[in-house]
Design a protein around this motif. Structure first.
Motif, PDB file in Angstrom:
ATOM      1  N   ASP A 158      22.594 -30.050 -18.569  1.00 20.60           N
ATOM      2  CA  ASP A 158      21.659 -29.001 -18.964  1.00 20.60           C
ATOM      3  C   ASP A 158      20.986 -28.371 -17.753  1.00 20.60           C
ATOM      4  OD1 ASP A 158      21.979 -29.407 -21.791  1.00 20.60           O
ATOM      5  OD2 ASP A 158      20.766 -31.219 -21.591  1.00 20.60           O
ATOM      6  N   VAL A 159      20.735 -29.179 -16.728  1.00 11.89           N
ATOM      7  CA  VAL A 159      20.017 -28.724 -15.530  1.00 11.89           C
ATOM      8  C   VAL A 159      20.671 -29.351 -14.311  1.00 11.89           C
ATOM      9  CG1 VAL A 159      17.794 -28.676 -14.318  1.00 11.89           C
ATOM     10  CG2 VAL A 159      17.836 -28.619 -16.814  1.00 11.89           C
ATOM     11  N   LEU A 160      20.741 -28.588 -13.229  1.00 10.98           N
ATOM     12  CA  LEU A 160      21.175 -29.120 -11.942  1.00 10.98           C
ATOM     13  C   LEU A 160      20.105 -28.769 -10.912  1.00 10.98           C
ATOM     14  CD1 LEU A 160      23.290 -30.508 -10.178  1.00 10.98           C
ATOM     15  CD2 LEU A 160      24.395 -28.273  -9.867  1.00 10.98           C
ATOM     16  N   ILE A 161      19.504 -29.807 -10.320  1.00 17.91           N
ATOM     17  CA  ILE A 161      18.469 -29.634  -9.291  1.00 17.91           C
ATOM     18  C   ILE A 161      19.122 -29.793  -7.931  1.00 17.91           C
ATOM     19  CG2 ILE A 161      16.303 -30.554  -8.382  1.00 17.91           C
ATOM     20  CD1 ILE A 161      15.709 -31.513 -11.270  1.00 17.91           C
ATOM     21  N   LEU A 167      15.116 -21.356   1.191  1.00 14.81           N
ATOM     22  CA  LEU A 167      15.125 -20.677  -0.097  1.00 14.81           C
ATOM     23  C   LEU A 167      14.424 -19.332   0.041  1.00 14.81           C
ATOM     24  CD1 LEU A 167      14.067 -23.769  -2.195  1.00 14.81           C
ATOM     25  CD2 LEU A 167      16.255 -22.591  -2.467  1.00 14.81           C
ATOM     26  N   ASP A 168      14.970 -18.319  -0.608  1.00 15.31           N
ATOM     27  CA  ASP A 168      14.369 -16.993  -0.632  1.00 15.31           C
ATOM     28  C   ASP A 168      13.865 -16.747  -2.050  1.00 15.31           C
ATOM     29  OD1 ASP A 168      13.776 -14.309  -0.755  1.00 15.31           O
ATOM     30  OD2 ASP A 168      15.628 -13.628   0.197  1.00 15.31           O
ATOM     31  N   THR A 169      12.551 -16.754  -2.238  1.00 16.72           N
ATOM     32  CA  THR A 169      11.997 -16.634  -3.583  1.00 16.72           C
ATOM     33  C   THR A 169      12.188 -15.235  -4.173  1.00 16.72           C
ATOM     34  OG1 THR A 169       9.827 -16.175  -2.611  1.00 16.72           O
ATOM     35  CG2 THR A 169      10.289 -18.454  -3.257  1.00 16.72           C
ATOM     36  N   GLU A 170      12.388 -14.235  -3.322  1.00 19.18           N
ATOM     37  CA  GLU A 170      12.559 -12.871  -3.840  1.00 19.18           C
ATOM     38  C   GLU A 170      13.958 -12.671  -4.414  1.00 19.18           C
ATOM     39  OE1 GLU A 170      12.333  -8.243  -2.273  1.00 19.18           O
ATOM     40  OE2 GLU A 170      11.063  -9.762  -1.363  1.00 19.18           O
ATOM     41  N   THR A 171      14.973 -13.080  -3.676  1.00 17.48           N
ATOM     42  CA  THR A 171      16.347 -12.888  -4.135  1.00 17.48           C
ATOM     43  C   THR A 171      16.915 -14.117  -4.832  1.00 17.48           C
ATOM     44  OG1 THR A 171      17.284 -13.673  -2.034  1.00 17.48           O
ATOM     45  CG2 THR A 171      16.806 -11.318  -2.219  1.00 17.48           C
ATOM     46  N   ARG A 172      16.204 -15.252  -4.753  1.00 14.56           N
ATOM     47  CA  ARG A 172      16.617 -16.543  -5.312  1.00 14.56           C
ATOM     48  C   ARG A 172      17.903 -17.064  -4.658  1.00 14.56           C
ATOM     49  NH1 ARG A 172      15.717 -14.174 -10.391  1.00 14.56           N
ATOM     50  NH2 ARG A 172      17.745 -14.804 -11.151  1.00 14.56           N
ATOM     51  N   ILE A 173      18.142 -16.655  -3.421  1.00 16.56           N
ATOM     52  CA  ILE A 173      19.284 -17.155  -2.671  1.00 16.56           C
ATOM     53  C   ILE A 173      18.916 -18.480  -2.019  1.00 16.56           C
ATOM     54  CG2 ILE A 173      20.728 -16.765  -0.628  1.00 16.56           C
ATOM     55  CD1 ILE A 173      20.773 -13.811  -1.339  1.00 16.56           C
ATOM     56  N   ARG A 174      19.812 -19.433  -2.125  1.00 14.25           N
ATOM     57  CA  ARG A 174      19.642 -20.750  -1.514  1.00 14.25           C
ATOM     58  C   ARG A 174      20.572 -20.850  -0.312  1.00 14.25           C
ATOM     59  NH1 ARG A 174      23.366 -24.789  -2.172  1.00 14.25           N
ATOM     60  NH2 ARG A 174      22.705 -26.879  -1.507  1.00 14.25           N
ATOM     61  N   VAL A 175      20.028 -21.292   0.807  1.00 13.21           N
ATOM     62  CA  VAL A 175      20.841 -21.624   1.976  1.00 13.21           C
ATOM     63  C   VAL A 175      20.983 -23.137   1.999  1.00 13.21           C
ATOM     64  CG1 VAL A 175      21.036 -21.543   4.482  1.00 13.21           C
ATOM     65  CG2 VAL A 175      20.026 -19.612   3.251  1.00 13.21           C
ATOM     66  N   GLY A 246      16.524 -24.731  -7.512  1.00 13.44           N
ATOM     67  CA  GLY A 246      16.425 -25.061  -6.095  1.00 13.44           C
ATOM     68  C   GLY A 246      15.022 -25.539  -5.767  1.00 13.44           C
ATOM     69  N   ILE A 247      14.919 -26.640  -5.020  1.00 18.73           N
ATOM     70  CA  ILE A 247      13.591 -27.165  -4.662  1.00 18.73           C
ATOM     71  C   ILE A 247      13.485 -27.312  -3.151  1.00 18.73           C
ATOM     72  CG2 ILE A 247      13.318 -28.333  -6.875  1.00 18.73           C
ATOM     73  CD1 ILE A 247      13.854 -30.993  -5.463  1.00 18.73           C
ATOM     74  N   LEU A 270      15.809 -20.878 -10.899  1.00 15.24           N
ATOM     75  CA  LEU A 270      14.417 -21.166 -10.590  1.00 15.24           C
ATOM     76  C   LEU A 270      14.321 -21.708  -9.173  1.00 15.24           C
ATOM     77  CD1 LEU A 270      12.930 -23.124 -13.650  1.00 15.24           C
ATOM     78  CD2 LEU A 270      12.254 -20.847 -12.876  1.00 15.24           C
ATOM     79  N   ILE A 271      13.234 -21.401  -8.495  1.00 17.97           N
ATOM     80  CA  ILE A 271      12.905 -22.036  -7.215  1.00 17.97           C
ATOM     81  C   ILE A 271      11.535 -22.680  -7.382  1.00 17.97           C
ATOM     82  CG2 ILE A 271      12.249 -21.631  -4.820  1.00 17.97           C
ATOM     83  CD1 ILE A 271      14.467 -19.522  -4.684  1.00 17.97           C
TER      84      ILE A 271
END
Length: 274
Positions: A158-161, A167-175, A246-247, A270-271
């Motif tokens: 259901d969820v993957l953390i 992390l870019d909170t504007e574009t929700r891109i994760r590096v 992403g956390i 979500l971030i």
């Protein structure tokens, strides 16, 4: 891999990760937010999490809480296509099929359920990254699965953390760390859950764009659950990726905008930070 993402990753791993303040306080704050938004939500019962490395959010209290709530928690194991017998599914496709039967192995993740607190605390560091992983008797059990339990062979989260470098909170891109494990896992997850294997890879990019367009603004969880229900009603052979969360610490939130998104990247839904 773009030069921009690679440069940002190298800079953070060389300098930024040494300057994280109040790791325990921040980890506790992130854990509490995950509990209130994810664990306490009745729609989320099967949750994939990662075991922390140094200078990462301490996820162990979260995992303990999930187990104590009688929900299901799954941890990753790093393996490869030679051991599992899975096909190679390229995040950098050589052609439009994305799938190849090369003899060269491809590293990938599989997830296994953690059954108890004793099980969790018995995990030992393994592999070149010294990550605490569950033990499995046979990697070939995963020849057509990416998720496994002791007595049931299931393939759904259901969820993957996810962990992050930045992390870019504007574009929700994760590096991430640049190995592509999670991008591969999401594509592999869809491939093994889709009922029509001939169709899945053609639709992944369309699915990704539709989901990103729908999950804008506030109340992302409600929008995700609504989109999942409607999408699966119309697309009987399809599945959606789990809610991608992403956390990271405050120091891992990039102050600019990471504009160079790779085609294979999956944006976070979500971030969560402290």
């Amino acid at each position: 891999m773009t030069l921009v993402k690679n440069t940002l990753r190298k800079q953070y791993l060389k300098h930024g990760c040494k300057n994280i303040k109040d790791i325990n306080r921040q980890s506790t704050s992130i854990t509490n937010k995950l509990i209130s938004t994810i664990v306490n939500n009745d729609n989320f019962n099967r949750i994939g999490v990662f075991m922390p490395l140094d200078n990462e959010v301490n996820t162990i209290p979260l995992i303990e809480h999930i187990i104590n709530c009688n929900k299901h928690v799954y941890l990753p194991i790093c393996t490869d296509t030679q051991r599992t017998g899975q096909r190679q599914i390229y995040i950098y496709p050589k052609d439009e099929t994305h799938v190849h039967d090369d003899t060269k192995k491809q590293d990938h993740l599989i997830f296994k359920k953690i059954n108890s607190l004793d099980h969790l605390h018995s995990l030992k560091p393994k592999g070149k990254y010294k990550i605490r992983e569950p033990v499995i008797e046979s990697h070939s059990d995963y020849s057509e699965k990416v998720i496994i339990e002791e007595s049931e062979y299931l393939n759904h989260l259901d969820v993957l953390i996810l962990p992050a470098v930045l992390l870019d909170t504007e574009t929700r891109i994760r590096v991430g760390y640049g190995k592509g494990y999670y991008d591969d896992f999401i594509k592999r997850y869809l491939y093994t859950n889709w009922k029509d294997n001939e169709d899945v890879l053609k639709h992944i990019e369309t699915l990704k764009e539709m989901k990103e367009d729908h999950l804008q603004g506030d109340d992302i969880i409600s929008k995700y659950l609504s989109f999942r229900e409607k999408y699966q009603e119309v697309n009987k052979n399809a599945c959606l990726p789990p809610l991608l969360v992403g956390i990271g610490f405050d120091e891992q939130i990039y102050s600019g905008v990471i504009e160079h998104e790779e085609k294979h990247d999956w944006k976070m839904d979500l971030i969560i930070t402290s």
